[in-house]
Motif scaffolding. Structure first.
Motif, short mmCIF file in Angstrom:
data_model
loop_
_atom_site.label_atom_id
_atom_site.label_comp_id
_atom_site.label_asym_id
_atom_site.label_seq_id
_atom_site.Cartn_x
_atom_site.Cartn_y
_atom_site.Cartn_z
N GLY A 67 0.88 -1.36 0.05
CA GLY A 67 -0.02 -0.06 -0.04
C GLY A 67 0.93 1.16 0.05
O GLY A 67 0.53 2.36 -0.89
N LYS A 68 1.81 1.44 0.75
CA LYS A 68 2.83 2.33 1.26
C LYS A 68 3.60 2.71 -0.62
O LYS A 68 3.71 3.89 -0.84
N HIS B 13 -1.79 2.76 -9.10
CA HIS B 13 -1.76 3.96 -8.48
C HIS B 13 -2.73 5.09 -8.80
O HIS B 13 -3.27 6.07 -8.14
N GLY C 269 1.22 3.93 -3.11
CA GLY C 269 0.91 5.26 -2.91
C GLY C 269 1.61 6.27 -3.16
O GLY C 269 1.58 7.44 -3.30
N SER C 270 3.07 6.06 -3.36
CA SER C 270 4.20 6.96 -3.53
C SER C 270 4.63 7.08 -4.94
O SER C 270 3.64 6.69 -5.71
#
Length: 173
Positions: free
Chosen positions: A117-118, A159, A121-122
């Motif tokens: 998830g991280k 994304h 999301g980046s």
């Protein structure tokens, strides 16, 4: 009904038909599926845009299923029967065509991977670094389910809210 009411209704109906026909075409013509600079992909490399071929996916699936490594065996053991069947189909070279667009299957697998998830999301660079640090069995499982897509395509899809990039559009356009 009055004449002006009928005329107004006619104009509204004509406008609705015109907007209904013209608006989707206008949106489709102006929609940019791969912006030039998206989340850290200003200058894509060959690796970023390399599309997984059926042969590469087959090799990845075979090596994952045949591996004696603990990580590989744990990953295979964590797959549900449907995921395992898909992996075996890819390894046998009999993967169904719908695996190419199996985003739900890819998402299901990705959610099992820590940091997913991280990373998604980046920026793309962060996502790529996260992917490159994954153990080879995990990368092999991802490659086996993403025939026809590049790592950038996977990032772009998740994304951007689940919209698949246009595979025919060159990156940076």
């Amino acid at each position: 009904m009055k004449r002006t009411t009928l005329r107004s209704a006619g104009v509204i109906a004509l406008a609705a038909v015109t907007i209904g026909v013209a608006a989707p075409a206008a949106l489709a013509a102006t929609e940019d599926t791969r912006p030039v600079a998206v989340a850290g992909l200003d200058d894509p490399t060959e690796e970023d845009l390399h599309v997984v071929t059926p042969e590469e996916a087959q090799e990845a699936a075979r090596s994952l299923l045949a591996s004696e490594e603990r990580e590989a065996q744990e990953l295979v053991a964590s797959l549900d029967p449907e995921e395992l069947a898909d992996l075996r189909a890819v390894a046998d070279g009999q993967a169904p065509q719908e695996l190419k667009a199996g985003w739900a299957k890819v998402l299901k697998l990705m959610k099992k991977i820590g940091g997913w998830g991280k990373a998604i999301g980046s920026t793309y660079k962060t996502f790529k670094d996260w992917y490159n640090k994954l153990p080879w069995p995990v990368r092999a499982a991802i490659r086996s389910l993403t025939v026809g897509y590049s790592l950038y395509d996977i990032y772009w899809h998740f994304h951007n809210g689940g919209y698949a990039p246009d595979p025919k559009a060159p990156a940076g356009t």
